[in-house]
Design a protein around this motif. Structure first.
Motif, PDB file in Angstrom:
ATOM      1  N   ALA A  36       0.818  -1.200   0.000  1.00 45.86           N
ATOM      2  CA  ALA A  36       0.000   0.000   0.000  1.00 45.86           C
ATOM      3  C   ALA A  36       0.853   1.252   0.000  1.00 45.86           C
ATOM      4  O   ALA A  36       2.038   1.232   0.360  1.00 45.86           O
ATOM      5  CB  ALA A  36      -0.923  -0.002   1.233  1.00 45.86           C
ATOM      6  N   VAL A  37       0.212   2.320  -0.394  1.00 42.49           N
ATOM      7  CA  VAL A  37       0.796   3.645  -0.303  1.00 42.49           C
ATOM      8  C   VAL A  37       0.013   4.397   0.761  1.00 42.49           C
ATOM      9  O   VAL A  37      -1.223   4.418   0.727  1.00 42.49           O
ATOM     10  CB  VAL A  37       0.698   4.394  -1.653  1.00 42.49           C
ATOM     11  N   LEU A  38       0.728   4.986   1.696  1.00 43.75           N
ATOM     12  CA  LEU A  38       0.056   5.729   2.744  1.00 43.75           C
ATOM     13  C   LEU A  38      -0.561   7.003   2.189  1.00 43.75           C
ATOM     14  O   LEU A  38      -0.108   7.540   1.176  1.00 43.75           O
ATOM     15  CB  LEU A  38       1.031   6.061   3.868  1.00 43.75           C
ATOM     16  N   SER A  39      -1.571   7.464   2.884  1.00 41.77           N
ATOM     17  CA  SER A  39      -2.209   8.718   2.492  1.00 41.77           C
ATOM     18  C   SER A  39      -1.182   9.844   2.471  1.00 41.77           C
ATOM     19  O   SER A  39      -0.459  10.062   3.450  1.00 41.77           O
ATOM     20  CB  SER A  39      -3.322   9.034   3.487  1.00 41.77           C
ATOM     21  N   GLY A  40      -1.090  10.523   1.344  1.00 42.18           N
ATOM     22  CA  GLY A  40      -0.119  11.592   1.200  1.00 42.18           C
ATOM     23  C   GLY A  40       1.274  11.123   0.843  1.00 42.18           C
ATOM     24  O   GLY A  40       2.178  11.945   0.648  1.00 42.18           O
ATOM     25  N   GLY A  41       1.463   9.832   0.761  1.00 40.21           N
ATOM     26  CA  GLY A  41       2.776   9.283   0.457  1.00 40.21           C
ATOM     27  C   GLY A  41       2.931   8.922  -1.002  1.00 40.21           C
ATOM     28  O   GLY A  41       1.981   9.006  -1.786  1.00 40.21           O
ATOM     29  N   ILE A  42       4.138   8.489  -1.351  1.00 40.34           N
ATOM     30  CA  ILE A  42       4.398   8.083  -2.734  1.00 40.34           C
ATOM     31  C   ILE A  42       5.024   6.709  -2.821  1.00 40.34           C
ATOM     32  O   ILE A  42       5.050   6.100  -3.889  1.00 40.34           O
ATOM     33  CB  ILE A  42       5.310   9.105  -3.457  1.00 40.34           C
ATOM     34  N   TRP A  43       5.546   6.211  -1.710  1.00 40.28           N
ATOM     35  CA  TRP A  43       6.236   4.937  -1.736  1.00 40.28           C
ATOM     36  C   TRP A  43       5.320   3.797  -1.322  1.00 40.28           C
ATOM     37  O   TRP A  43       4.497   3.937  -0.434  1.00 40.28           O
ATOM     38  CB  TRP A  43       7.446   4.967  -0.787  1.00 40.28           C
ATOM     39  N   GLU A  44       5.508   2.659  -1.988  1.00 47.33           N
ATOM     40  CA  GLU A  44       4.762   1.460  -1.632  1.00 47.33           C
ATOM     41  C   GLU A  44       5.511   0.705  -0.531  1.00 47.33           C
ATOM     42  O   GLU A  44       6.737   0.598  -0.565  1.00 47.33           O
ATOM     43  CB  GLU A  44       4.596   0.559  -2.857  1.00 47.33           C
ATOM     44  N   SER A  45       4.767   0.196   0.415  1.00 47.13           N
ATOM     45  CA  SER A  45       5.341  -0.612   1.485  1.00 47.13           C
ATOM     46  C   SER A  45       4.457  -1.813   1.733  1.00 47.13           C
ATOM     47  O   SER A  45       3.258  -1.782   1.429  1.00 47.13           O
ATOM     48  CB  SER A  45       5.465   0.201   2.781  1.00 47.13           C
ATOM     49  N   ASP A  46       5.052  -2.842   2.276  1.00 51.17           N
ATOM     50  CA  ASP A  46       4.308  -4.058   2.608  1.00 51.17           C
ATOM     51  C   ASP A  46       3.946  -4.058   4.091  1.00 51.17           C
ATOM     52  O   ASP A  46       4.761  -3.682   4.948  1.00 51.17           O
ATOM     53  CB  ASP A  46       5.131  -5.299   2.286  1.00 51.17           C
ATOM     54  N   TYR A  47       2.738  -4.524   4.379  1.00 49.38           N
ATOM     55  CA  TYR A  47       2.253  -4.616   5.747  1.00 49.38           C
ATOM     56  C   TYR A  47       1.690  -6.014   5.972  1.00 49.38           C
ATOM     57  O   TYR A  47       1.125  -6.628   5.055  1.00 49.38           O
ATOM     58  CB  TYR A  47       1.169  -3.560   6.014  1.00 49.38           C
ATOM     59  N   TRP A  48       1.817  -6.494   7.212  1.00 50.62           N
ATOM     60  CA  TRP A  48       1.375  -7.843   7.564  1.00 50.62           C
ATOM     61  C   TRP A  48       0.362  -7.815   8.693  1.00 50.62           C
ATOM     62  O   TRP A  48       0.437  -6.975   9.595  1.00 50.62           O
ATOM     63  CB  TRP A  48       2.570  -8.689   8.016  1.00 50.62           C
ATOM     64  N   GLY A  49      -0.569  -8.760   8.624  1.00 52.59           N
ATOM     65  CA  GLY A  49      -1.459  -8.981   9.743  1.00 52.59           C
ATOM     66  C   GLY A  49      -0.857  -9.973  10.714  1.00 52.59           C
ATOM     67  O   GLY A  49       0.232 -10.509  10.496  1.00 52.59           O
ATOM     68  N   GLN A  50      -1.572 -10.223  11.814  1.00 54.26           N
ATOM     69  CA  GLN A  50      -1.097 -11.131  12.853  1.00 54.26           C
ATOM     70  C   GLN A  50      -1.406 -12.586  12.533  1.00 54.26           C
ATOM     71  O   GLN A  50      -0.852 -13.489  13.164  1.00 54.26           O
ATOM     72  CB  GLN A  50      -1.724 -10.756  14.199  1.00 54.26           C
ATOM     73  N   GLY A  51      -2.273 -12.804  11.584  1.00 59.87           N
ATOM     74  CA  GLY A  51      -2.580 -14.171  11.171  1.00 59.87           C
ATOM     75  C   GLY A  51      -3.829 -14.711  11.837  1.00 59.87           C
ATOM     76  O   GLY A  51      -4.229 -14.273  12.918  1.00 59.87           O
ATOM     77  N   THR A  52      -4.432 -15.679  11.175  1.00 61.58           N
ATOM     78  CA  THR A  52      -5.564 -16.400  11.733  1.00 61.58           C
ATOM     79  C   THR A  52      -5.297 -17.893  11.532  1.00 61.58           C
ATOM     80  O   THR A  52      -4.877 -18.322  10.455  1.00 61.58           O
ATOM     81  CB  THR A  52      -6.889 -15.972  11.074  1.00 61.58           C
TER      82      THR A  52
END
Length: 121
Positions: free
Chosen positions: A99-115
């Protein structure tokens, strides 16, 4: 930041189906891709399926036909439907977004905690 919450896991019988959900929240500008991974005990985390913001999908060969990924862009939510569950599907299932953060330009990866999904025979 982007916060991910997975849900829908649990104890199921072999042959049953279930649908996992992943909801993204936070300072989201745009979500480029949403992915599902799983990690079984003692094994490496593996990519199962991915879907882009335009709906393009990738499914790993090992799960084609049983795993279906989808997303609702209006809800920043991804789903993973798993049919004909097998004991070897027992694992912790993780959601990942690029995702790209609001107001940002760079893409980054984020993870959930899992199920966790446990399939009994």
């Amino acid at each position: 930041q982007v916060h991910l919450v997975e849900s829908g896991g649990g104890l199921v019988q072999a042959g049953e189906s279930l649908t996992l959900s992943c909801v993204a929240s936070g300072s989201i500008g745009s979500i480029k891709a949403m992915r599902w991974y799983r990690q079984a005990s003692g094994k490496e985390r593996e990519l199962l399926a991915a879907i882009t913001d335009t709906g393009l999908q990738h499914n790993d060969d090992s799960v084609k036909g049983r795993f279906t990924i989808s997303r609702d862009n209006t809800k920043n939510t991804a789903y993973l439907h798993i049919s004909s569950l097998k004991p070897e599907d027992t694992a912790t299932y993780y959601c990942n977004v690029r995702a790209v953060l609001s107001g940002g330009i760079w893409e980054s990866d984020y993870w959930g905690q899992g199920t966790q999904v446990i399939v009994s025979s």
